[in-house]
Motif scaffolding. Sequence first.
Motif, PDB file in Angstrom:
ATOM      1  N   GLY A  28      35.336  68.870  57.942  1.00 11.36           N
ATOM      2  CA  GLY A  28      34.071  68.174  57.674  1.00 11.36           C
ATOM      3  C   GLY A  28      33.592  68.369  56.244  1.00 11.36           C
ATOM      4  O   GLY A  28      32.701  67.663  55.783  1.00 11.36           O
ATOM      5  N   ARG A  29      34.188  69.360  55.537  1.00 15.28           N
ATOM      6  CA  ARG A  29      33.752  69.634  54.161  1.00 15.28           C
ATOM      7  C   ARG A  29      34.886  69.471  53.165  1.00 15.28           C
ATOM      8  O   ARG A  29      34.698  68.999  52.053  1.00 15.28           O
ATOM      9  CB  ARG A  29      33.202  71.060  54.045  1.00 15.28           C
ATOM     10  N   ASN A  30      36.077  69.932  53.552  1.00  8.91           N
ATOM     11  CA  ASN A  30      37.228  69.843  52.646  1.00  8.91           C
ATOM     12  C   ASN A  30      38.513  69.933  53.466  1.00  8.91           C
ATOM     13  O   ASN A  30      38.461  69.998  54.696  1.00  8.91           O
ATOM     14  CB  ASN A  30      37.174  70.962  51.587  1.00  8.91           C
ATOM     15  N   VAL A  46      22.343  64.017  67.336  1.00  8.36           N
ATOM     16  CA  VAL A  46      23.482  63.101  67.434  1.00  8.36           C
ATOM     17  C   VAL A  46      23.442  62.167  66.220  1.00  8.36           C
ATOM     18  O   VAL A  46      22.377  61.647  65.887  1.00  8.36           O
ATOM     19  CB  VAL A  46      23.401  62.281  68.749  1.00  8.36           C
ATOM     20  N   PRO A  47      24.574  61.967  65.542  1.00  4.14           N
ATOM     21  CA  PRO A  47      24.575  61.082  64.373  1.00  4.14           C
ATOM     22  C   PRO A  47      24.049  59.687  64.745  1.00  4.14           C
ATOM     23  O   PRO A  47      24.480  59.124  65.750  1.00  4.14           O
ATOM     24  CB  PRO A  47      26.052  61.007  63.958  1.00  4.14           C
ATOM     25  N   ASN A  48      23.131  59.190  63.972  1.00  3.82           N
ATOM     26  CA  ASN A  48      22.563  57.846  64.144  1.00  3.82           C
ATOM     27  C   ASN A  48      21.892  57.607  65.490  1.00  3.82           C
ATOM     28  O   ASN A  48      21.840  56.478  65.969  1.00  3.82           O
ATOM     29  CB  ASN A  48      23.645  56.764  63.940  1.00  3.82           C
ATOM     30  N   ASP A  49      21.432  58.653  66.138  1.00  5.49           N
ATOM     31  CA  ASP A  49      20.698  58.462  67.392  1.00  5.49           C
ATOM     32  C   ASP A  49      19.724  59.622  67.568  1.00  5.49           C
ATOM     33  O   ASP A  49      20.036  60.632  68.187  1.00  5.49           O
ATOM     34  CB  ASP A  49      21.675  58.387  68.574  1.00  5.49           C
ATOM     35  N   VAL A  55      30.699  69.366  62.859  1.00  7.05           N
ATOM     36  CA  VAL A  55      30.241  68.881  64.164  1.00  7.05           C
ATOM     37  C   VAL A  55      30.090  67.357  64.125  1.00  7.05           C
ATOM     38  O   VAL A  55      30.530  66.650  65.035  1.00  7.05           O
ATOM     39  CB  VAL A  55      28.908  69.558  64.558  1.00  7.05           C
ATOM     40  N   TYR A  56      29.499  66.858  63.035  1.00  6.48           N
ATOM     41  CA  TYR A  56      29.368  65.395  62.902  1.00  6.48           C
ATOM     42  C   TYR A  56      30.741  64.744  62.879  1.00  6.48           C
ATOM     43  O   TYR A  56      30.973  63.712  63.484  1.00  6.48           O
ATOM     44  CB  TYR A  56      28.624  65.026  61.606  1.00  6.48           C
ATOM     45  N   LYS A  57      31.651  65.384  62.167  1.00  2.00           N
ATOM     46  CA  LYS A  57      32.966  64.772  62.002  1.00  2.00           C
ATOM     47  C   LYS A  57      33.705  64.675  63.339  1.00  2.00           C
ATOM     48  O   LYS A  57      34.294  63.640  63.658  1.00  2.00           O
ATOM     49  CB  LYS A  57      33.803  65.565  60.990  1.00  2.00           C
TER      50      LYS A  57
END
Length: 496
Positions: A241-243, A216-219, A105-107
């Motif tokens: 996101g992992r491999n 949310v990443p960085n927020d 999800v972050y990716k």
Amino acid sequence: MPNKFYITTAIDYVNSKPHIGHALEKLQADVLARYHRLIGDEVFFLTGTDEHGAKIVKAADKAGKTPREFTDEISASFVELTKKLNISNDDFIRTTDQEKHWPGVYKIWNAIKENEDLYKDTYEGLYCVGHEAFMKKSDLKDGECPDHKTKPEKIKEENYFFKLSKYKKDLEKAYRDGVVKIFPETRKNEVLSMLKDSEDISFSRPSKDLKWGIPVPNDKDHTIYVWSDALTNYLSAIGYGRNDDWLKWWPANTHVIGKDILRFHAIIWPAMLMSAGIDLPKSIAVHGFITVEGEKMSKTIGNVISPIDLIGKHGVDPIRYFLLREIPSTQDGDFSQSKLEERYNGDLANNLGNLVSRTAKLIETRLSGELDFKDHFVDIDAHKKVQETSQKYAVALNDFRLHDALSAVWELLSYANSYIDTRKPWDKDADAQNIMTTLTTVLGIILNSAWFLKPFIPDTADKIFKMFGTTEDHTKWVGNKFEINKLEPLFPRIKS
Ligand SMILES: [Zn+2]
């Protein structure tokens, strides 16, 4: 190299326990997964649960549980359903899985952001808590949500927005060019017209209003809204996101979904993928809804049917067969007890069960329990009939008309029943040639039918193979000496 086949169901929202609609979707995907394994493809079959959102917090609260306890419990009931239904999924993804799901999800969030497709703006709208979504004024009746009978809240908040409108032209082209196929074909026009009305969409909610979710990443003031949280499961489960494992499986060959979430899968998801520079899924197969005894399932009416109860009462294969045969794959259909019994007694006990048991019995009585399968004993017309069935069956499965694949098999079974009735190999006067031809031909039809049925009713197919001492490996049938193993009837009749 075998072909790869990656198939998914939608992930189920865990605000209540599974009903037969959930069962249908898993079964449909299971048939395709099993069929592709049967023809030698390398298959990955994914299902799972969607576990975030304000609605879950509310439902958990009502049940006196924490969201974690609540989602663990309901998610477990969906896992139980897959086991009871004999679903052959290779994985089960949960959106609350921080190790497996969240990195993907972050990716995708970051990829979309890097592509400059996210922007912050003020959102003003009417929010229905029951829907967990903003409503259009035109959706309301007397100022209330027509489904929840509550006044939506006026909300003004800062959201991240996704530039969906930027991808409208490319999406339209993808559908017109058939890059993404939609089953049934008639839904394509629906997608194209929904696309015309598509605007940029809210992609986050303030974290003070949506705590049970992925930040949310960085927020830290914002929580990722359902789109990138839930839809990304199709990538995160296979490693995104992992491999790099996901590169082997992606693009998905088929997303099996319900008609109510077509817009999410046919518009929002592909737009997200385009933004992140990822290939589009190859097809979306859309099923309808199930009514019960002609009525919409509802907790208020109290007619919600638990598939687990049904399986307990009738066994798994009769329920698999009924739902896959009686509900047209891409349309609405009805569940009723009387139709279930009709299908059971007529199709399963009579047509299939009887054919198998009387053939086994005739091989015992007329051939001392042994049939040396020689090609030249197979009736030419019957052989043609099997080939025709095989073609109809494969085309129907590729077009997501699973019920038509089954009806082709039952035509073949009816043919075999009348074939044996006409030739009467049980007659005292039947000559050896008649007996060999009839029983070889009918056994051939039974084995082929069991092969066709293996993706639909796997336990029954295996019982049939076992009864004749063989397996689904059809290359070993011709030239084999079949010996009858005694077994109970496949489908004891239901007396109503
Ligand atoms: Zn509502």
